[in-house]
Enzyme design. Structure first.
Site, PDB file in Angstrom:
ATOM      1  N   CYS A 157      22.911  33.206  57.518  1.00  0.00           N
ATOM      2  CA  CYS A 157      22.437  31.942  58.053  1.00  0.00           C
ATOM      3  C   CYS A 157      22.003  30.935  56.997  1.00  0.00           C
ATOM      4  O   CYS A 157      21.770  31.281  55.851  1.00  0.00           O
ATOM      5  CB  CYS A 157      21.213  32.179  58.941  1.00  0.00           C
ATOM      6  SG  CYS A 157      21.503  33.305  60.281  1.00  0.00           S
ATOM      7  N   GLY A 197      27.257  29.952  57.259  1.00  0.00           N
ATOM      8  CA  GLY A 197      27.498  30.470  58.603  1.00  0.00           C
ATOM      9  C   GLY A 197      28.329  29.504  59.408  1.00  0.00           C
ATOM     10  O   GLY A 197      28.003  28.314  59.464  1.00  0.00           O
ATOM     11  N   ASN A 201      16.666  32.944  58.362  1.00  0.00           N
ATOM     12  CA  ASN A 201      17.761  33.474  57.529  1.00  0.00           C
ATOM     13  C   ASN A 201      17.296  34.805  56.948  1.00  0.00           C
ATOM     14  O   ASN A 201      16.245  34.869  56.321  1.00  0.00           O
ATOM     15  CB  ASN A 201      18.081  32.477  56.400  1.00  0.00           C
ATOM     16  CG  ASN A 201      19.087  33.010  55.395  1.00  0.00           C
ATOM     17  OD1 ASN A 201      19.051  32.645  54.229  1.00  0.00           O
ATOM     18  ND2 ASN A 201      19.989  33.874  55.811  1.00  0.00           N
ATOM     19  N   GLY A 202      18.118  35.860  57.150  1.00  0.00           N
ATOM     20  CA  GLY A 202      17.770  37.176  56.611  1.00  0.00           C
ATOM     21  C   GLY A 202      17.813  38.229  57.697  1.00  0.00           C
ATOM     22  O   GLY A 202      18.110  37.923  58.855  1.00  0.00           O
ATOM     23  N   TYR A 238      28.085  34.886  45.124  1.00  0.00           N
ATOM     24  CA  TYR A 238      29.028  34.403  46.121  1.00  0.00           C
ATOM     25  C   TYR A 238      28.448  33.471  47.209  1.00  0.00           C
ATOM     26  O   TYR A 238      29.044  32.453  47.515  1.00  0.00           O
ATOM     27  CB  TYR A 238      29.706  35.594  46.805  1.00  0.00           C
ATOM     28  CG  TYR A 238      30.526  35.219  48.013  1.00  0.00           C
ATOM     29  CD1 TYR A 238      31.689  34.463  47.885  1.00  0.00           C
ATOM     30  CD2 TYR A 238      30.130  35.601  49.292  1.00  0.00           C
ATOM     31  CE1 TYR A 238      32.441  34.102  48.992  1.00  0.00           C
ATOM     32  CE2 TYR A 238      30.879  35.248  50.410  1.00  0.00           C
ATOM     33  CZ  TYR A 238      32.031  34.501  50.254  1.00  0.00           C
ATOM     34  OH  TYR A 238      32.763  34.137  51.344  1.00  0.00           O
TER      35      TYR A 238
END
Ligand code: SF4
Length: 477
Positions: A8, A36, A111-112, A255
């Site tokens: 996310c 995302g 996020n996570g 990345y």
């Protein structure tokens, strides 16, 4: 062109006067789209009234001109882009999550992944809570709401909730009157804030989103910090800021993040170029040209070329006009994706010995396809170099690799992988190179080393959860 996905990207904005914050969120989410592509959402706060739009799709698919016109001006906004794994892909799991409770309401973007989600869910259910959520975000929202009923302020509720949470979470939380940014004490996922010329405060997963809305970077949210924006100013609560080691996700640099972002003081482009230089030292080879797999292999390819003295060349053209259809998960689609996304430049690679740089090999399918494309275009030799160590362990902190079954490096030696993907040779970065790559030793490298910074979920916990999920699905059917 890695075969793994970040989960996310989050965004928040706090302005002193009502303004078009939905428009600002739109552009920021556009800049975060690489984090995302399955769903996205914006919640706008206009004097305590929340306007929400969330759906499956990319930002330009979900937020049409018509939808954007439905948002009024406001003083706060929260936004989210999602690549879903926990909770699956359906409308119910789109974020931001909005919760109404006895003391007000909140919108939350996360996020996570929590590493103790199974444990927390069991505790909630054993404690008699009526908890229907399936995602980690719903667990976090539930715990914050519970704590809010016992505490005088939303920031205090977030602080208490953090006592329960373990794993990766970068959060943006909006109440009727306050905006809060919070980052887990290990700082797995990035989170930063900036300010615009009009004094609007902007929170985002990456600095590239601040730039997209014209905000100047102020600083990263500290691991463990809770930063509150309200009418009295900005308040920092550092009671969860440990003296312990930070374990920022090294894959953000390899990345996930955009190369123009800067995370915790380290430029992503610089880190990737360093990886290329280190790779050239560790795995030199005689060749005519260094080629990077677009996009995330390009920076490391530049580093490899600089260090080795072998000229950098454009071996591929990437089709920039591919829609979400081709980014969706699934092995069948992945097989076609590569050929549609990448096209080798025959006149550049024909008859040459190529050093081919990519960021990682996860399942091996994509790498095999890319090597094959170069062979078809006439490359004489292909020496694959990977700007990360072999990916051998699942990640429990917010990516979609949660099982060893999918990882080629778990089941094959490096020589075998080279053979499977059709490369003449294959070389990876070593785990010990990562410290030099980012100039710090405070990072998570569990997917390479198997050394997890937190306790990880047991199979029994997972099975119990998955069993409950399927029971629930059966009942729905
Ligand atoms: Fe990042 Fe790997 Fe750690 Fe997951 S296990 S947080 S991908 S470094």
């Amino acid at each position: 062109m890695a075969e793994l996905h970040e989960e996310c990207g989050v965004f928040g904005a706090y302005a002193k006067q009502p303004m078009d914050l939905a428009g600002m969120a739109y552009y920021a989410l556009y800049a975060l789209q690489h984090r995302g592509q399955e769903s996205c959402g914006i919640v706008l706060n206009d004097d305590g009234v929340f306007t929400t739009h969330r759906d499956l799709g990319t930002v330009n698919e979900v937020f049409t001109k018509q939808k954007m016109e439905q948002f009024p001006s406001g003083t706060m906004a929260v936004g989210h882009v999602r690549y879903g794994t926990t909770g699956g892909t359906n409308r119910a799991n789109c974020q931001p999550v909005v919760v109404n409770h006895m003391k007000g309401k909140l919108a939350l973007a996360h996020n996570g992944n929590l590493s103790n989600a199974f444990e927390l869910r069991s505790k909630l259910e054993l404690g008699g809570a009526i908890f229907h959520g399936t995602s980690d975000t719903e667990i976090i929202a539930y715990i914050i709401t519970q704590q809010r009923l016992k505490t005088p302020s939303i920031e205090e509720a977030v602080c208490r909730a953090m006592d329960f949470l373990d794993g990766a979470y970068s959060l943006v939380i909006m109440s009727s009157a306050k905006m809060i940014a919070a980052r887990d004490p290990r700082g797995f996922r990035p989170l930063c804030y900036g300010v615009t010329a009009e004094d609007t405060y902007v929170i985002a997963s990456e600095t590239c989103a601040l730039s997209a809305v014209g905000a100047k970077f102020v600083r990263d949210i500290l691991p463990g910090e809770i930063l509150t924006f309200d009418e009295t100013g900005i308040h920092s609560n550092t009671s969860h800021c440990w003296k312990k080691e930070k374990t920022a996700c090294i894959f953000e640099y390899i990345y996930f993040a955009r190369p123009d972002s800067v995370i915790d003081g380290v430029g992503v482009h610089d880190a990737r170029k360093n990886a290329g230089r280190l790779l050239a030292r560790r795995h030199p080879v005689e060749a005519d040209m260094v080629v990077g797999v677009p996009d995330s292999g390009l920076d490391a390819a530049l580093g490899y070329a600089e260090e080795s003295g072998i000229p950098f060349g454009l071996g591929f053209i990437k089709n920039k006009y591919i829609g979400r259809t081709f980014i969706s998960p699934g092995q069948g689609q992945r097989m076609n994706q590569v050929r549609i996304k990448l096209s080798p430049i025959g006149q550049e690679v024909r008859g040459k010995r190529i050093v081919l740089i990519d960021d990682s090999i996860v399942r091996g399918t994509t790498s095999g396809q890319i090597v094959n494309l170069l062979r078809e275009a006439g490359a004489r030799e292909i020496h694959m170099r990977i700007s990360s160590p072999p990916f051998r362990n699942p990640c429990y902190y917010g990516t979609d690799i949660d099982s060893r079954d999918k990882l080629i490096a778990c089941h094959h030696s490096i020589e075998e992988i080279a053979q499977i993907i059709g490369a003449d040779s294959l070389g990876y970065l070593a785990v010990e190179d990562l410290t030099e790559m980012i100039g710090s030793n405070q990072y998570c490298h569990a997917c390479f080393s198997g050394q997890y910074p937190t306790a990880i979920p047991t199979n029994t916990q997972k099975d119990r959860f998955e069993g409950k999920l399927s029971q629930r699905e059966k009942k729905k059917a």
